[in-house]
Structure formats: C-alpha cells, structure tokens
Design a protein around this motif. Structure first.
Motif, PDB file in Angstrom:
ATOM      1  N   VAL A  63       0.833  -1.207   0.000  1.00 45.05           N
ATOM      2  CA  VAL A  63       0.000   0.000   0.000  1.00 45.05           C
ATOM      3  C   VAL A  63       0.863   1.250   0.000  1.00 45.05           C
ATOM      4  O   VAL A  63       2.046   1.210   0.346  1.00 45.05           O
ATOM      5  N   ARG A  68      -3.790   2.942   5.233  1.00 43.17           N
ATOM      6  CA  ARG A  68      -4.637   3.398   4.127  1.00 43.17           C
ATOM      7  C   ARG A  68      -4.784   2.247   3.127  1.00 43.17           C
ATOM      8  O   ARG A  68      -3.863   1.459   2.951  1.00 43.17           O
ATOM      9  N   PRO A  69      -5.913   2.163   2.427  1.00 42.45           N
ATOM     10  CA  PRO A  69      -6.138   1.024   1.535  1.00 42.45           C
ATOM     11  C   PRO A  69      -5.582   1.171   0.119  1.00 42.45           C
ATOM     12  O   PRO A  69      -5.556   0.196  -0.625  1.00 42.45           O
ATOM     13  N   GLU A  70      -5.142   2.373  -0.279  1.00 40.66           N
ATOM     14  CA  GLU A  70      -4.723   2.587  -1.660  1.00 40.66           C
ATOM     15  C   GLU A  70      -3.468   1.768  -1.978  1.00 40.66           C
ATOM     16  O   GLU A  70      -2.418   1.950  -1.358  1.00 40.66           O
TER      17      GLU A  70
END
Length: 86
Positions: A63, A68-70
């Motif tokens: 990531v 954070r998921p991005e």
C-alpha cells in the motif's frame, strides 16, 4: 536471514542467459520483495525488472501509506532518496 541480491548472484553475468521470470521463479522473487518490505518497514514498493532491454515485470506491491487502503501500482509516483553516492 535472506541473501542480499549481491551475494545471491554470480559476480560476472557476462554471457548469462536470463531465465524467464515466471512460475516458481516469479513466486520466489515476489516472496523476496515481500520479505524485504517487511524487513525494511516499508508499506509498499513499485518494481520493474528489465531483461535484455525489455521490461519483463512492472508491478506494485503493498500500500501507499500505512493504515490506508490505496495500493501501490506500477504507475504510483514514489519519493526516492539520493543514490548517487552509493
């Protein structure tokens, strides 16, 4: 402990034929990337492998930022440090 890329490779690759980065070799390479990310404490990496002047792998791992998921992709812009002194 895992070998560093420098200790895992012969000192001189002149005339060596690159092995295709597929199957078990690709799985081992991706496991090495994951282990290095864990060891270095980085959330993600963008990796490009070039053999004989051709891109054979262009892949993001992990990531962009902890929590954070991005995901990191091959197109993710990352900050790098200076490597000119190495």
């Amino acid at each position: 402990a895992q070998d560093s890329p420098q200790s895992a490779l012969p000192a001189d690759l002149t005339g060596a034929t690159p092995r295709p980065l597929t199957g078990a070799l690709l799985a081992d390479f991706e496991a090495y990337i994951a282990a290095q990310m864990t060891s270095l404490g980085v959330p993600g990496a963008a990796v490009v492998v070039v053999q004989d002047g051709a891109v054979v792998l262009e892949q993001g791992y992990g990531v962009r930022e902890w929590g954070r998921p991005e995901p990191v992709t091959a197109d993710t812009q990352l900050r790098i440090g200076s490597i000119t002194k190495s």
